[in-house]
Every structure is written in structure tokens, then in C-alpha cells.
Design a protein around this motif. Structure first.
Motif, PDB file in Angstrom:
ATOM      1  N   GLN A 171      -1.379  -5.091   6.793  1.00  0.00           N
ATOM      2  CA  GLN A 171      -0.994  -6.011   7.763  1.00  0.00           C
ATOM      3  C   GLN A 171      -0.103  -5.609   8.987  1.00  0.00           C
ATOM      4  O   GLN A 171       0.294  -6.390   9.792  1.00  0.00           O
ATOM      5  N   LEU A 174       2.203 -10.703  -1.210  1.00  0.00           N
ATOM      6  CA  LEU A 174       2.349  -9.331  -0.955  1.00  0.00           C
ATOM      7  C   LEU A 174       2.095  -8.560  -2.154  1.00  0.00           C
ATOM      8  O   LEU A 174       1.782  -7.461  -2.176  1.00  0.00           O
ATOM      9  N   PHE A 175       2.434  -9.316  -3.325  1.00  0.00           N
ATOM     10  CA  PHE A 175       2.573  -8.469  -4.715  1.00  0.00           C
ATOM     11  C   PHE A 175       1.138  -8.359  -5.331  1.00  0.00           C
ATOM     12  O   PHE A 175       1.178  -7.528  -6.108  1.00  0.00           O
ATOM     13  N   ILE A 235       2.971  -4.420   8.868  1.00  0.00           N
ATOM     14  CA  ILE A 235       4.477  -5.048   8.626  1.00  0.00           C
ATOM     15  C   ILE A 235       5.361  -3.830   8.735  1.00  0.00           C
ATOM     16  O   ILE A 235       4.940  -3.057   7.778  1.00  0.00           O
ATOM     17  N   VAL A 261      21.676 -16.475  -7.453  1.00  0.00           N
ATOM     18  CA  VAL A 261      20.857 -16.691  -6.198  1.00  0.00           C
ATOM     19  C   VAL A 261      20.297 -18.426  -6.301  1.00  0.00           C
ATOM     20  O   VAL A 261      20.320 -18.836  -7.212  1.00  0.00           O
ATOM     21  N   ASN A 283      -0.249  -3.783   1.014  1.00  0.00           N
ATOM     22  CA  ASN A 283      -0.435  -4.844   1.867  1.00  0.00           C
ATOM     23  C   ASN A 283       0.487  -4.768   3.029  1.00  0.00           C
ATOM     24  O   ASN A 283      -0.037  -5.350   4.023  1.00  0.00           O
ATOM     25  N   LEU A 284       1.411  -4.454   3.074  1.00  0.00           N
ATOM     26  CA  LEU A 284       2.188  -4.057   4.061  1.00  0.00           C
ATOM     27  C   LEU A 284       1.624  -3.282   5.239  1.00  0.00           C
ATOM     28  O   LEU A 284       1.557  -3.462   6.525  1.00  0.00           O
ATOM     29  N   ALA A 319       9.655 -10.362   5.426  1.00  0.00           N
ATOM     30  CA  ALA A 319       9.830 -11.224   4.491  1.00  0.00           C
ATOM     31  C   ALA A 319      10.758 -10.673   3.508  1.00  0.00           C
ATOM     32  O   ALA A 319      11.934 -11.053   3.032  1.00  0.00           O
ATOM     33  N   ILE A 320      10.286  -9.232   3.097  1.00  0.00           N
ATOM     34  CA  ILE A 320      10.960  -8.745   1.747  1.00  0.00           C
ATOM     35  C   ILE A 320      12.504  -8.495   2.057  1.00  0.00           C
ATOM     36  O   ILE A 320      13.236  -8.912   1.359  1.00  0.00           O
ATOM     37  N   THR A 351       2.115  -4.199  -2.766  1.00  0.00           N
ATOM     38  CA  THR A 351       3.090  -4.545  -1.630  1.00  0.00           C
ATOM     39  C   THR A 351       3.007  -3.371  -0.479  1.00  0.00           C
ATOM     40  O   THR A 351       2.494  -3.951   0.494  1.00  0.00           O
ATOM     41  N   ILE A 365      14.326 -11.934   2.439  1.00  0.00           N
ATOM     42  CA  ILE A 365      14.749 -12.605   1.295  1.00  0.00           C
ATOM     43  C   ILE A 365      15.714 -11.918   0.254  1.00  0.00           C
ATOM     44  O   ILE A 365      16.518 -12.342  -0.350  1.00  0.00           O
ATOM     45  N   ILE A 407      19.078 -12.472   1.654  1.00  0.00           N
ATOM     46  CA  ILE A 407      19.467 -13.697   1.265  1.00  0.00           C
ATOM     47  C   ILE A 407      20.196 -13.554  -0.172  1.00  0.00           C
ATOM     48  O   ILE A 407      21.271 -13.947  -0.566  1.00  0.00           O
ATOM     49  N   MET A 408      19.503 -12.990  -1.215  1.00  0.00           N
ATOM     50  CA  MET A 408      19.800 -12.958  -2.561  1.00  0.00           C
ATOM     51  C   MET A 408      21.066 -12.095  -2.718  1.00  0.00           C
ATOM     52  O   MET A 408      21.870 -12.290  -3.335  1.00  0.00           O
ATOM     53  N   ASN A 435      15.643 -17.150   7.485  1.00  0.00           N
ATOM     54  CA  ASN A 435      14.325 -17.460   7.652  1.00  0.00           C
ATOM     55  C   ASN A 435      13.968 -17.565   9.052  1.00  0.00           C
ATOM     56  O   ASN A 435      12.706 -17.142   9.268  1.00  0.00           O
ATOM     57  N   VAL A 489       6.358 -16.711   0.270  1.00  0.00           N
ATOM     58  CA  VAL A 489       6.269 -15.768   1.509  1.00  0.00           C
ATOM     59  C   VAL A 489       6.206 -14.160   0.873  1.00  0.00           C
ATOM     60  O   VAL A 489       4.953 -13.498   1.228  1.00  0.00           O
ATOM     61  N   ILE A 490       6.781 -13.690  -0.086  1.00  0.00           N
ATOM     62  CA  ILE A 490       6.542 -12.430  -0.642  1.00  0.00           C
ATOM     63  C   ILE A 490       5.493 -12.261  -1.642  1.00  0.00           C
ATOM     64  O   ILE A 490       4.711 -11.473  -2.074  1.00  0.00           O
ATOM     65  N   VAL A 528      20.953 -18.975   5.317  1.00  0.00           N
ATOM     66  CA  VAL A 528      19.442 -18.856   4.904  1.00  0.00           C
ATOM     67  C   VAL A 528      18.500 -19.493   6.140  1.00  0.00           C
ATOM     68  O   VAL A 528      17.378 -18.910   6.180  1.00  0.00           O
TER      69      VAL A 528
END
Lengths: 397, 363
Positions: free
Chosen positions: A55, B221-222, A57, B206, A51-52, A363-364, A48, A367, A370-371, A354, B217-218, A350
Motif C-alpha cells: 500500500q 494490516l496484520f 505506506i 491504555v 501490506n505496508l 496508523a501503526i 504487516t 496508535i 497513543i499507547m 488520530n 485501522v491496524i 488521541v
């Protein structure tokens, strides 16, 4: 593992092989599981991060303080596009709580009603209740939301031809508009009087219980409570000058002015969630009432209790013990299902999160938020449930 | 029926009065047995008379079944033509039209398997293998790419087969995972127990939609650079992880219902942990929890509709895209009622089955 208990070695001098020693095996298995979890976690985490970085991010919650730059259709607190993301997300949480709160109250009322109707001796009523629970449980809640939303914007007329079922209430494809009393300082006094009434009722009940234990004389707590809660606010209303001015909605151009506007999104969401969840609640209520055997009623009656007292002192305490735990989990389900608001455009948490994800690309964090919010709701509920279960647990001899 | 006093000294049986038997008796006992029930019956009947005839008129008498959209717009009744005209798209999505016999036969295969499974006489080990074979066959049939069958990218799968695949594969994969999680939660090893508890409570706390967002979405990335996983499989994984937590809780209920004597008996026979579980505990525990497991299957089936939100073309999404076609705009009610009937029939079949099982198993 269940056969680990008898591990006191009877012959310590004999060497047990590793694969037959439950204690050492347990340590080995746990170490293995933890290692795997840590390794997989590290692998995903490092992927991750790469990737971040690749990109471009950003990470972290720095976006909280930035300008959100998107409008939100309805809000309980003042909000404009110039406000921060944090405030936008707070608006979302409040909107989720709003629909959950209204939904839970209506669901409990409707569900109890249908559950009792299901047990009615009237064949027609019990059949209708059965059909209701059977059909609505078996249709996905998302489909029901779409259906009610379609009814709102396709079947209902435009504001100019709005339906007017009761004076001061208009139904159109722009939502439900309801006339409300004009704001007046007396309303605040009425609220205060109601709160004072609640306190008074609580004190009264304590006194009545105490007196009944001392002297055996029964005080009519219920009716005096009703009287207190009605009379005190009414007195406050009169003392405040008895305002009667109404803020009635009026058609101005293409939409209504004045009154309270309940958006079609909110109405569709609330209607869908309530009708769906009430079907489950009805089953729970029915099962709860049926779980109290008829002998209990007969025993209570043979003690000379009146029917009202039988219900209050014998049946309800036992039925509620069965009803409350699954009922809370249904309430939680309703709150979680309110996240489907995103599909019909109601700005719940949500949906706002979003939009935030789409704008910031984070995004991480989005989300995770949200969780975290929903986990907070669930954990609070389960803390309450544990407290309640401990309180009502059957104390056996 | 007045008995003749002189002809027969013994009294003949007197029939009960007409008001307590037959139709009238039934109506009196079930609809008008008290003043409250009488009022209730009259109110309900009045309500039904007000609502049912216009609905019947709309749905059947004034309705159009096989017309064009223009005729529908002119007509006042229900427009079922939106279903009949678009049934292939609604059922199969973007699957190549000349190949649609393949998802159709896969679905028929599934229904046959379900009907066979419904009967408990067929519950042998062979049935489990038949299921594995059938699921593989369905997958191959949908995918193609061998013996002359055209290869169909899974991005083109849609409609009913996608809904069924997400539900059935979701449950078959979630079940073993859920059993393992439940065993882990009952374990006496603190590390394993807490891992399982954290997982189960986290997932159950959740909403599914947050997991679906995560998968869409995520999850990319993983993965290391260059590896991509198909969107359907990602959504499927989210559904599996979600359902497993719920199955774990159901199975835990079953495990807790097994008396301690069973464990002790297994121990005294010298069985180790895995033998105890496989031969003694799980067969009993899983049998107890069959009915709640079926209700998890039902909710998993309903929950597959949530993939609409991450833009997968399941049966709800195909219906919605039909509705966004300008020709068929404005007939949402009909389309959603049709879809509701489809979901209802599937779920009703399953819940009926669950009720029957409950009756059979409560010996």
C-alpha cells in the motif's frame, strides 16, 4: 505451578517419565508458549510488512519533522498549522494533561464532598448523594459527554444573548468567558511569594514537630501556614503597585474579546468526566471512612484528644490507607477516559494523533504513540502507588 | 393522657411525646437534629423547589409524546416524540424493517435467560448449556440464511441488539481468557508469568479507544492479502481482549484469597496442577469474585458505547443519526435522557443483582 516445590527425587535411580516430571514439563510448557508467541508475532509482523509495502505506506517516525498543516482549536503553547507534527502532538499531550489535571482536582473535591454527604445524618442529604452516585455510575461516560456537549451548543444562547450569572462571567454556546486580572509584573512576584511561603511552611512544620518532641509544646502550624500563604502574596501584590485593572470580556461582533475563553468542548469534557468519576470517588471515600471502626474514635476521645485531632491523628491516617489506592486508579481512569474527547472534538492527544494518522496514513506509529503515552501515565502512577503503599503499610508488631 | 393519681396507684405507661414519634419525630430525628442539619435541610429543600417543578413541567406537563417534529419545534416542553417516532431505528438500526421481529425475539430470549440466571436455584451445569444454546440461537436468529429466514449481513446489525451482543459475547469470551491469564500470572514459570503480566499491564494501561482504533485501522494490516474480517467482529475482539485483562485482575484477587492449605491438601491427595485448579482452587476463587465480576460486566456494557467512535451503529450511534436528521435536530437532551434511562435500567438491574449475590454468598 504450585506443586513443583516437592521435586527433590527421593529415589534418584528411578526414572521419572517426562509427563510426570514437573521440572521438565515446566521448561517444555514455557518453551511452547514462547515459541507460539514468537511465531504469531513473526507471522503478523511479516504480513504487516508486506501490506505496508503493497500500500506504499511509509514507516518510522520521519513524519515528526514535517509540517502538520492542520489547525488545533486550543493550545497551551503557541501553535499554527505551519508547525511540525511533533509540536502538534505535544499540544495534544498538553491538552490531555490540562483536562486530566483540572479534572482530578475537581473530582477529588466533589467526590469527597458527596462521599461525606452520603454518610450525613441528614436523611435528605444522604438520599440525594446516594441517588447521585447510583445514577451517574450507571450511565456511560461517553453518553454523558455527548449530553453536556449538546447542552452547551443547543440549550445555551448565542454570544449576543449570553447568560451573565456573575459579573465578568458569560456563558454562551461559544463557551465560557471569564474576566481575569490584566497581566502585570506583580503577578509573577505574587507567585514567587507563594512559592517562598510554601518553603517557609515546610520549614516551620519541621521546626514545630522538632519542638513538640523536645518540649511537648504544640505550635498552631495549620493557622500560621494559612496566614503565611495569604499574607506573603498579598504583600507582594501591594509592593508591586496593587494592580486592579481587569481584563473583562466584551461582545465584539459575534463573539467575545478579552478575558479567558473556556471552549464548550473543554467545558463539556471536564464536566462529564468530573461528574462521572466523582460518583466512583464518593463510593471510595464512603467505604474508606466506614472502614475505620467507631471504637477508634472512642479510644482516641478517651485519651483526651479533641475532635479535630481525632480526625487528623486517628481516623484520616487509617481511612486514607484504604482510600488512596482505589482513588489513584480512578484518577488514572479519568485520564484514560479523557481520550473520549475525540468524540466531541476537544483536541486531546488521541484526537491529534488520530488526525495525524488520517493525514500520514501511518496508523501503526500513531496508535503506538497513543499507547506509549498512556502507558507512561499508568506506569508513573503505579510507581508512585508502590512507593505510597510501602510508606503507609501497616507496621505490625 | 395525664394519669389519674387517685384511680390507679400504679403508674400507667406514658406515651412518648408526639415530638419524638411518628412523622414529626422522624422529621426531627432525620432532618432537624442539629442547627447545622436544619440549615442544610432548608437549603436543600429550597434548591429542590427551585429546580424540580420546572423540570417536571418541562418533562411531563408541557411535553409532547406522539407528535410530528413541526409541532415539537413550536412547543416549549420536552419532545419525547423524537423517541416514539424513531424508536424502531434507534432500537434496531439498519436491520430490515420487516425482519425486526428477529432481533426483538433474540433480545427477549436474552432477557428471559438473564432472569432465569438471576435466581441462584437454577445454577446447574444445564444452565451453562442453556446459555450456549441461547447464544447460538440468538446469533442464528440475527443472521438468518436458513429455513426461509432472510440472510441479514452483520453490517446491517445495529441498535440495542448490537450493544447487547458486544457486551454479552464480550464477557462470555473474555471470562475464560481472563481466568487463564490470572492463572498464568500466579504461575511459578517465569516465562509464562512475565508474558501474562506484560499483557495484563499493557492492556490495563491504555484506553479502550486505542484498542478499538487498532482493531479498525491496524488489524487489517496484520492479515494476509485478500482476507478481511468484519468490522463488528474486530471491535468485538478488541472488547474481549480489553475485558479479559480486567477479569484477570479480579480473578487474581480470588486466587490470592485461597489459603495455602487448600493447595497443600490437593497436592497431598496427588492431584496434578490442572486437577488442583479445576476441582479445588477455581471453584472457590471464582465464587468469591462473583460480585466484582458483575461490576466488570456492568462496565463492559457501558464501554460498548465506545464503538460509536469507530462508527458502528450501536444504540448510541443510531440515536445520534436520528439527531442529525434535520427534522429532529435540536432535541438532543430528550434523546440522550431516554438513552441514559435505558443504560441506567440495565446497569441498575445488574448492580442490584450483584448486591443481592454479595449478601447471599457472604456465608
Amino acid at each position: 505451578m504450585d506443586q513443583q516445590t516437592p521435586t527433590t527425587p527421593t529415589e534418584p535411580q528411578e526414572k521419572i517419565s517426562f509427563w510426570h516430571d514437573p521440572d521438565r514439563l515446566a521448561i517444555f510448557y514455557q518453551a511452547l508458549a514462547l515459541t507460539i508467541v514468537v511465531l504469531v508475532g513473526y507471522y503478523l509482523f511479516s504480513n504487516t510488512l508486506t501490506n505496508l509495502e503493497r500500500q506504499n505506506i511509509a514507516t518510522g517516525f520521519g513524519f515528526f519533522g514535517k509540517e502538520a498543516a492542520f489547525e488545533i482549536g486550543e493550545s497551551l503553547i503557541s501553535y499554527s498549522a505551519a508547525d511540525t507534527y511533533f509540536r502538534a502532538l505535544a499540544v495534544g499531550v498538553l491538552n490531555t494533561l490540562k483536562v486530566a489535571f483540572a479534572g482530578i482536582i475537581l473530582t477529588v473535591i466533589l467526590g469527597t464532598f458527596v462521599g461525606i454527604a452520603r454518610l450525613s445524618s441528614n436523611w435528605l442529604v444522604s438520599r440525594l448523594a446516594a441517588v447521585y452516585t447510583e445514577v451517574l455510575q450507571d450511565i456511560p461516560v461517553l453518553l454523558q459527554l455527548f449530553f453536556w456537549y449538546a447542552i452547551f451548543y443547543e440549550v445555551l444562547p448565542s454570544p449576543r444573548q449570553a447568560l451573565n450569572p456573575v459579573a465578568g462571567v458569560f456563558m454562551s454556546n461559544r463557551g465560557l468567558v471569564v474576566g481575569v486580572p490584566e497581566t502585570h509584573p506583580a503577578h509573577a512576584w505574587m507567585l514567587a511569594a507563594f512559592a517562598a511561603g510554601c518553603l517557609a511552611v515546610w520549614l516551620l512544620r519541621r521546626w514545630a514537630v522538632h519542638r513538640q518532641e523536645e518540649t511537648g509544646r504544640i505550635f498552631p502550624v495549620f493557622w500560621s501556614a494559612v496566614a503565611i500563604l495569604l499574607v506573603l502574596p498579598a504583600l507582594a501584590w501591594v509592593a508591586g503597585g496593587a494592580p486592579t485593572a481587569m481584563n473583562v470580556p466584551e461582545l465584539q461582533g459575534f463573539n467575545f474579546e478579552g478575558g479567558i475563553n473556556i471552549s464548550p468542548e473543554f467545558s463539556a469534557l471536564l464536566l462529564g468526566l468530573v461528574l462521572y468519576t466523582a460518583a466512583f470517588v464518593a463510593e471510595i471515600v464512603r467505604a474508606g471512612i466506614q472502614s475505620v471502626s467507631h471504637g477508634q474514635t472512642e479510644a482516641a476521645m478517651s485519651l483526651g484528644l479533641r475532635p479535630g485531632k481525632v480526625l487528623q491523628l486517628v481516623i484520616l491516617p487509617q481511612a486514607l490507607r484504604v482510600i488512596i489506592p482505589p482513588l489513584t486508579s480512578q484518577m488514572l481512569n479519568l485520564t484514560k477516559n479523557s481520550s473520549l474527547a475525540v468524540a466531541i472534538g476537544y483536541p486531546d492527544f488521541v484526537s491529534v494523533a488520530n488526525t495525524t494518522i488520517n493525514q500520514t496514513g501511518q496508523a501503526i506509529e500513531g496508535i503506538a504513540l497513543i499507547m506509549a503515552v498512556y502507558l507512561f501515565f499508568s506506569l508513573t502512577t503505579s510507581v508512585f502507588m508502590n512507593w505510597y503503599n510501602k510508606k503507609v503499610k501497616l507496621v505490625e508488631r | 393522657m395525664t394519669p389519674h393519681p387517685t384511680a390507679t396507684p400504679a403508674y400507667p405507661d406514658i406515651k412518648p411525646p408526639v415530638t419524638s414519634i411518628g412523622l414529626i419525630g422522624w422529621i426531627r430525628a432525620n432532618l432537624f437534629n442539629s442547627w447545622f442539619n436544619s440549615i442544610l435541610t432548608l437549603l436543600v429543600l429550597a434548591g429542590l423547589f427551585k429546580t424540580v417543578p420546572p423540570m417536571v413541567k418541562w418533562a411531563f406537563i408541557d411535553s409532547l409524546w406522539t407528535s410530528t417534529s413541526a409541532e415539537c419545534h413550536a412547543d416549549g416542553g420536552a419532545c419525547w416524540s423524537i423517541i416514539t417516532a424513531n424508536i424502531r431505528f434507534i432500537l434496531f438500526g439498519f436491520y430490515p424493517p420487516d425482519q425486526q421481529w428477529r432481533p426483538l425475539s433474540a433480545m427477549i430470549l436474552l432477557v428471559v435467560m438473564l432472569l432465569i440466571t438471576r435466581n441462584r436455584r437454577w445454577w446447574h451445569r444445564a444452565l451453562a448449556w442453556a446459555w450456549v444454546a441461547a447464544l447460538t440461537a440468538m446469533w442464528l436468529l440475527m443472521r438468518g440464511g436458513f429455513i426461509g429466514l432472510q440472510f441479514v449481513e452483520s453490517t446491517q446489525w445495529g441498535g440495542m441488539p448490537l450493544t447487547l451482543i458486544l457486551a454479552i459475547f464480550g464477557l462470555t469470551a473474555a471470562y475464560p481468557l481472563g481466568v487463564v491469564l490470572a492463572l498464568g500470572r500466579q504461575s511459578r514459570m517465569p516465562a509464562i508469568k512475565s508474558l501474562c503480566v506484560i499483557y495484563i499491564e499493557l492492556i490495563r494501561g491504555v484506553p479502550l479507544i486505542s484498542l478499538l482504533f487498532m482493531s479498525s485501522v491496524i488489524f487489517p494490516l496484520f492479515l494476509p492479502e485478500g482476507i478481511t474480517v468484519n468490522k463488528i467482529i474486530r471491535a468485538q475482539a478488541a472488547i474481549i481482549l480489553f475485558t479479559a485483562a480486567y477479569i484477570a485482575e479480579v480473578v487474581r484477587g480470588g486466587l490470592q484469597a485461597i489459603p495455602k492449605g487448600q493447595f497443600e491438601a490437593a497436592d497431598s491427595l496427588g492431584l496434578n496442577y490442572f486437577q488442583t485448579m479445576r476441582l479445588v482452587v477455581l471453584p472457590q476463587a471464582l465464587k468469591i469474585v462473583i460480585p466484582p465480576t458483575v461490576s466488570i460486566l456492568i462496565s463492559a456494557f457501558k464501554d460498548t458505547s465506545l464503538v460509536v467512535i469507530i462508527a458502528l451503529y450501536d444504540i448510541l450511534k443510531t440515536t445520534q443519526s436520528t439527531l442529525s436528521n434535520p427534522k429532529w435536530m435540536g432535541f438532543s437532551t430528550e434523546a440522550y435522557i431516554f438513552l441514559a434511562a435505558v443504560y441506567f435500567l440495565c446497569c441498575f438491574f445488574m448492580s442490584n443483582w450483584s448486591r443481592q449475590l454479595e449478601k447471599d454468598l457472604s456465608t
